[in-house]
Design an enzyme around this catalytic site. Structure first.
Site, PDB file in Angstrom:
ATOM      1  N   ASN A 150       1.555 -15.805  -5.309  1.00 36.71           N
ATOM      2  CA  ASN A 150       1.978 -16.717  -4.021  1.00 36.71           C
ATOM      3  C   ASN A 150       0.892 -16.378  -3.226  1.00 36.71           C
ATOM      4  O   ASN A 150       0.691 -15.327  -2.849  1.00 36.71           O
ATOM      5  CB  ASN A 150       3.413 -16.702  -3.771  1.00 36.71           C
ATOM      6  CG  ASN A 150       4.452 -16.905  -4.686  1.00 36.71           C
ATOM      7  OD1 ASN A 150       4.158 -17.937  -5.255  1.00 36.71           O
ATOM      8  ND2 ASN A 150       5.485 -16.239  -4.588  1.00 36.71           N
TER       9      ASN A 150
ATOM     10  N   HIS B  26      -0.269  -8.249   0.687  1.00 42.40           N
ATOM     11  CA  HIS B  26      -1.026  -7.646  -0.137  1.00 42.40           C
ATOM     12  C   HIS B  26      -0.911  -8.266  -1.349  1.00 42.40           C
ATOM     13  O   HIS B  26       0.329  -8.592  -1.904  1.00 42.40           O
ATOM     14  CB  HIS B  26      -0.513  -6.013  -0.082  1.00 42.40           C
ATOM     15  CG  HIS B  26      -1.195  -5.196  -1.310  1.00 42.40           C
ATOM     16  ND1 HIS B  26      -1.645  -3.888  -0.677  1.00 42.40           N
ATOM     17  CD2 HIS B  26      -1.614  -5.292  -2.360  1.00 42.40           C
ATOM     18  CE1 HIS B  26      -2.261  -3.241  -1.699  1.00 42.40           C
ATOM     19  NE2 HIS B  26      -2.024  -3.934  -2.779  1.00 42.40           N
TER      20      HIS B  26
ATOM     21  N   HIS C  83      -0.631  -9.687  -4.881  1.00 45.08           N
ATOM     22  CA  HIS C  83       0.488  -9.268  -5.884  1.00 45.08           C
ATOM     23  C   HIS C  83       0.645 -10.382  -6.939  1.00 45.08           C
ATOM     24  O   HIS C  83       0.694 -11.762  -6.682  1.00 45.08           O
ATOM     25  CB  HIS C  83       1.875  -8.681  -5.272  1.00 45.08           C
ATOM     26  CG  HIS C  83       2.589  -9.704  -4.422  1.00 45.08           C
ATOM     27  ND1 HIS C  83       2.111  -9.790  -2.971  1.00 45.08           N
ATOM     28  CD2 HIS C  83       3.492 -10.658  -4.625  1.00 45.08           C
ATOM     29  CE1 HIS C  83       2.855 -10.633  -2.581  1.00 45.08           C
ATOM     30  NE2 HIS C  83       3.844 -11.364  -3.336  1.00 45.08           N
TER      31      HIS C  83
ATOM     32  N   CYS D 193       0.876  -1.291  -0.134  1.00 47.73           N
ATOM     33  CA  CYS D 193      -0.100   0.158  -0.114  1.00 47.73           C
ATOM     34  C   CYS D 193       0.822   1.115  -0.095  1.00 47.73           C
ATOM     35  O   CYS D 193       0.662   2.155  -0.804  1.00 47.73           O
ATOM     36  CB  CYS D 193      -0.926  -0.069   1.271  1.00 47.73           C
ATOM     37  SG  CYS D 193      -2.318  -1.020   1.058  1.00 47.73           S
TER      38      CYS D 193
ATOM     39  N   HIS E  46      -6.264  -2.361  -0.921  1.00 48.91           N
ATOM     40  CA  HIS E  46      -5.477  -3.642  -0.168  1.00 48.91           C
ATOM     41  C   HIS E  46      -6.417  -4.720  -0.245  1.00 48.91           C
ATOM     42  O   HIS E  46      -7.476  -4.925   0.422  1.00 48.91           O
ATOM     43  CB  HIS E  46      -5.601  -2.983   1.364  1.00 48.91           C
ATOM     44  CG  HIS E  46      -4.584  -4.004   2.103  1.00 48.91           C
ATOM     45  ND1 HIS E  46      -3.339  -4.355   2.206  1.00 48.91           N
ATOM     46  CD2 HIS E  46      -5.041  -4.878   3.080  1.00 48.91           C
ATOM     47  CE1 HIS E  46      -3.154  -5.360   2.785  1.00 48.91           C
ATOM     48  NE2 HIS E  46      -4.297  -5.740   3.580  1.00 48.91           N
TER      49      HIS E  46
ATOM     50  N   GLY F 175       4.112 -19.578  -0.378  1.00 51.41           N
ATOM     51  CA  GLY F 175       5.435 -18.495  -0.521  1.00 51.41           C
ATOM     52  C   GLY F 175       5.201 -17.362  -0.449  1.00 51.41           C
ATOM     53  O   GLY F 175       6.195 -16.332  -0.821  1.00 51.41           O
TER      54      GLY F 175
ATOM     55  N   ASP G 130      10.872  -5.550  -8.847  1.00 49.04           N
ATOM     56  CA  ASP G 130      11.157  -6.542  -7.552  1.00 49.04           C
ATOM     57  C   ASP G 130      12.366  -5.905  -7.205  1.00 49.04           C
ATOM     58  O   ASP G 130      13.551  -5.957  -7.949  1.00 49.04           O
ATOM     59  CB  ASP G 130      10.829  -8.092  -7.722  1.00 49.04           C
ATOM     60  CG  ASP G 130      10.977  -8.752  -6.806  1.00 49.04           C
ATOM     61  OD1 ASP G 130       9.515  -9.135  -6.427  1.00 49.04           O
ATOM     62  OD2 ASP G 130      11.824  -9.026  -5.957  1.00 49.04           O
TER      63      ASP G 130
END
Ligand code: 5GP
Ligand code: ZN
Length: 113
Positions: free
Chosen positions: A86, A97, A99, A6, A45, A92, A29
């Protein structure tokens, strides 16, 4: 809301943005697992895939459409890529949040670990 993603979506924590619109934020990433490793998140969220409902899941389709657009623009659409979500401890998931990892630029192997 004390949530890392967020805060990234709101610009409160810096990130390398690759795409943004009203619903979605995408960024590189911090620990890339492939030559291309983009994280796509809804700005709202949603804790994980477990929290998806008929009411809030529309953004997931939009995220896939954004990923397809980025793949074409960045030139890896033809060669291929993988989109990964994941979910939970065994899945994992380390950030709470939802993704989607967009991975490309190498042969990704199957099955995942
Ligand atoms: P998960 O393991 O939950 O599926 O994915 C979380 C991802 O977020 C990991 O690939 C991790 O490298 C990435 N990540 C964690 N913290 C940060 C951060 O502060 N900035 C960026 N850009 N990526 C992060
Ligand atoms: Zn969040």
């Amino acid at each position: 809301m004390d949530c890392l993603f967020c805060k990234i979506a709101a610009g409160e924590i810096p990130s390398t943005k690759v795409y943004e619109d009203e619903q979605v934020y995408a960024f590189l990433d911090i620990e890339p697992q492939a030559p291309v490793h983009i994280i796509l998140i809804p700005k709202t969220h949603i804790p994980s895939a477990n929290a998806l409902t008929e009411e809030n899941a529309g953004v997931v389709g939009h995220i896939y459409a954004v990923a397809a657009k980025l793949a074409k623009e960045q030139g890896f659409a033809e060669k291929g890529y993988r989109i990964v979500n994941n979910c939970g401890e065994d899945g994992g998931q380390t950030v709470g949040h939802i993704h989607f990892h967009l991975l490309a630029g190498r042969n990704l192997g199957w099955p995942p670990g």
